[in-house]
Design a protein around this motif. Structure first.
Motif, PDB file in Angstrom:
ATOM      1  N   ASP A  32       0.824  -1.203   0.000  1.00 31.19           N
ATOM      2  CA  ASP A  32       0.000   0.000   0.000  1.00 31.19           C
ATOM      3  C   ASP A  32       0.862   1.257   0.000  1.00 31.19           C
ATOM      4  O   ASP A  32       0.595   2.207  -0.742  1.00 31.19           O
ATOM      5  N   LEU A  33       1.916   1.248   0.811  1.00 34.48           N
ATOM      6  CA  LEU A  33       2.796   2.414   0.869  1.00 34.48           C
ATOM      7  C   LEU A  33       3.565   2.613  -0.428  1.00 34.48           C
ATOM      8  O   LEU A  33       3.754   3.747  -0.869  1.00 34.48           O
ATOM      9  N   ASN A  34       4.002   1.523  -1.042  1.00 34.61           N
ATOM     10  CA  ASN A  34       4.685   1.646  -2.332  1.00 34.61           C
ATOM     11  C   ASN A  34       3.757   2.236  -3.384  1.00 34.61           C
ATOM     12  O   ASN A  34       4.165   3.076  -4.187  1.00 34.61           O
ATOM     13  N   ALA A  35       2.500   1.811  -3.367  1.00 32.79           N
ATOM     14  CA  ALA A  35       1.517   2.334  -4.322  1.00 32.79           C
ATOM     15  C   ALA A  35       1.271   3.826  -4.081  1.00 32.79           C
ATOM     16  O   ALA A  35       1.202   4.618  -5.028  1.00 32.79           O
ATOM     17  N   LYS A  36       1.159   4.223  -2.809  1.00 36.61           N
ATOM     18  CA  LYS A  36       0.937   5.634  -2.479  1.00 36.61           C
ATOM     19  C   LYS A  36       2.144   6.487  -2.877  1.00 36.61           C
ATOM     20  O   LYS A  36       1.997   7.578  -3.415  1.00 36.61           O
ATOM     21  N   ALA A  37       3.343   5.960  -2.618  1.00 39.82           N
ATOM     22  CA  ALA A  37       4.563   6.689  -2.976  1.00 39.82           C
ATOM     23  C   ALA A  37       4.672   6.815  -4.492  1.00 39.82           C
ATOM     24  O   ALA A  37       5.016   7.884  -5.010  1.00 39.82           O
ATOM     25  N   SER A  38       4.362   5.744  -5.205  1.00 45.14           N
ATOM     26  CA  SER A  38       4.399   5.777  -6.665  1.00 45.14           C
ATOM     27  C   SER A  38       3.440   6.833  -7.197  1.00 45.14           C
ATOM     28  O   SER A  38       3.785   7.604  -8.103  1.00 45.14           O
ATOM     29  N   ALA A  58       6.890   3.279 -10.547  1.00 45.25           N
ATOM     30  CA  ALA A  58       6.823   2.224  -9.534  1.00 45.25           C
ATOM     31  C   ALA A  58       7.923   2.484  -8.513  1.00 45.25           C
ATOM     32  O   ALA A  58       9.097   2.623  -8.878  1.00 45.25           O
ATOM     33  N   PHE A  59       7.548   2.560  -7.236  1.00 40.02           N
ATOM     34  CA  PHE A  59       8.504   2.795  -6.157  1.00 40.02           C
ATOM     35  C   PHE A  59       8.635   1.542  -5.321  1.00 40.02           C
ATOM     36  O   PHE A  59       7.635   0.947  -4.923  1.00 40.02           O
ATOM     37  N   ASP A  60       9.865   1.139  -5.058  1.00 38.74           N
ATOM     38  CA  ASP A  60      10.151   0.014  -4.176  1.00 38.74           C
ATOM     39  C   ASP A  60      10.773   0.579  -2.908  1.00 38.74           C
ATOM     40  O   ASP A  60      11.951   0.959  -2.903  1.00 38.74           O
ATOM     41  N   GLY A  61       9.979   0.631  -1.847  1.00 40.08           N
ATOM     42  CA  GLY A  61      10.433   1.211  -0.591  1.00 40.08           C
ATOM     43  C   GLY A  61      11.593   0.464   0.040  1.00 40.08           C
ATOM     44  O   GLY A  61      12.413   1.054   0.736  1.00 40.08           O
ATOM     45  N   ALA A  62      11.680  -0.834  -0.175  1.00 37.22           N
ATOM     46  CA  ALA A  62      12.759  -1.624   0.415  1.00 37.22           C
ATOM     47  C   ALA A  62      14.121  -1.197  -0.130  1.00 37.22           C
ATOM     48  O   ALA A  62      15.092  -1.085   0.613  1.00 37.22           O
ATOM     49  N   SER A  63      14.200  -0.926  -1.415  1.00 33.80           N
ATOM     50  CA  SER A  63      15.475  -0.527  -2.024  1.00 33.80           C
ATOM     51  C   SER A  63      15.579   0.983  -2.211  1.00 33.80           C
ATOM     52  O   SER A  63      16.667   1.503  -2.439  1.00 33.80           O
ATOM     53  N   GLY A  64      14.445   1.684  -2.168  1.00 34.38           N
ATOM     54  CA  GLY A  64      14.438   3.125  -2.409  1.00 34.38           C
ATOM     55  C   GLY A  64      14.554   3.480  -3.878  1.00 34.38           C
ATOM     56  O   GLY A  64      14.873   4.608  -4.227  1.00 34.38           O
ATOM     57  N   VAL A  65      14.269   2.509  -4.757  1.00 38.49           N
ATOM     58  CA  VAL A  65      14.432   2.730  -6.197  1.00 38.49           C
ATOM     59  C   VAL A  65      13.085   2.981  -6.868  1.00 38.49           C
ATOM     60  O   VAL A  65      12.115   2.265  -6.625  1.00 38.49           O
ATOM     61  N   VAL A  66      13.051   4.004  -7.707  1.00 43.52           N
ATOM     62  CA  VAL A  66      11.896   4.329  -8.529  1.00 43.52           C
ATOM     63  C   VAL A  66      12.189   3.845  -9.942  1.00 43.52           C
ATOM     64  O   VAL A  66      13.266   4.105 -10.478  1.00 43.52           O
ATOM     65  N   THR A  67      11.237   3.137 -10.542  1.00 47.56           N
ATOM     66  CA  THR A  67      11.338   2.778 -11.949  1.00 47.56           C
ATOM     67  C   THR A  67      10.338   3.646 -12.692  1.00 47.56           C
ATOM     68  O   THR A  67       9.157   3.684 -12.335  1.00 47.56           O
ATOM     69  N   VAL A  68      10.824   4.363 -13.696  1.00 45.46           N
ATOM     70  CA  VAL A  68       9.965   5.267 -14.454  1.00 45.46           C
ATOM     71  C   VAL A  68       9.964   4.840 -15.918  1.00 45.46           C
ATOM     72  O   VAL A  68      11.006   4.539 -16.489  1.00 45.46           O
ATOM     73  N   THR A  69       8.754   4.768 -16.490  1.00 44.11           N
ATOM     74  CA  THR A  69       8.578   4.395 -17.890  1.00 44.11           C
ATOM     75  C   THR A  69       7.690   5.428 -18.575  1.00 44.11           C
ATOM     76  O   THR A  69       6.982   6.184 -17.908  1.00 44.11           O
TER      77      THR A  69
END
Length: 159
Positions: A32-38, A58-69
């Motif tokens: 839920d938090l990853n979705a909100k951050a994204s 797409a944000f991955d809170g565990a790694s702190g990495v954002v994937t942008v397309t």
């Protein structure tokens, strides 16, 4: 394209007050938090009016990495989108999967250090402190004022 590194504790505070608050909240409901951050990052990018289509974040809170397309109209717009994603507190990297529809040369980047000013950065890259507006313009609309840069921020340095 590729992975760009950023300082996780510096940037726009889209997820909460600080990194500790983000990490504490992340323990409860990760998906839920990853979705909100994204969604927050995507909204922030869209507010910049950079002309991107098919935007995906797409944000991955565990790694702190954002994937942008998506499809960026120019190389400059693509680089600004990466900076939008990376200059957010809690983000340590951006996986740039954007397609550039138009052309343009790749820019350089500068990590702002304590004591840096746009004039000092312009002197370093161009040999002339008065060229600071070139850097300011290249980082609009993320920068709203030439005097409001902060340590840890990554700036685009045009040729």
């Amino acid at each position: 394209m590729g992975l760009f590194s950023f300082i996780k504790s510096a940037g726009e505070k889209l997820f909460g007050k600080d990194e500790k608050e983000v990490q504490a909240a992340a323990q409860s409901n990760v998906a839920d938090l990853n979705a909100k951050a994204s969604a927050a990052i995507k909204d922030y990018i869209e507010k910049q009016n950079l002309g991107i289509t098919n935007l995906g974040v797409a944000f991955d809170g565990a790694s702190g990495v954002v994937t942008v397309t998506g499809d960026a109209p120019t190389q400059e717009a693509a680089e600004k989108i990466v900076l939008c994603c990376g200059n957010v507190t809690g983000v340590s990297g951006v996986n740039n999967q954007l397609k550039v529809v138009g052309g343009g040369a790749e820019g350089r980047y500068h990590d702002v250090q304590k004591g840096d000013t746009l004039s000092a950065i312009a002197k370093k890259y161009y040999g002339n402190a008065n060229q600071y507006m070139k850097i300011f313009e290249a980082n609009k609309p993320m920068l709203s004022d030439p005097d409001k840069i902060y340590p840890g921020q990554k700036l685009r340095i045009p040729e």
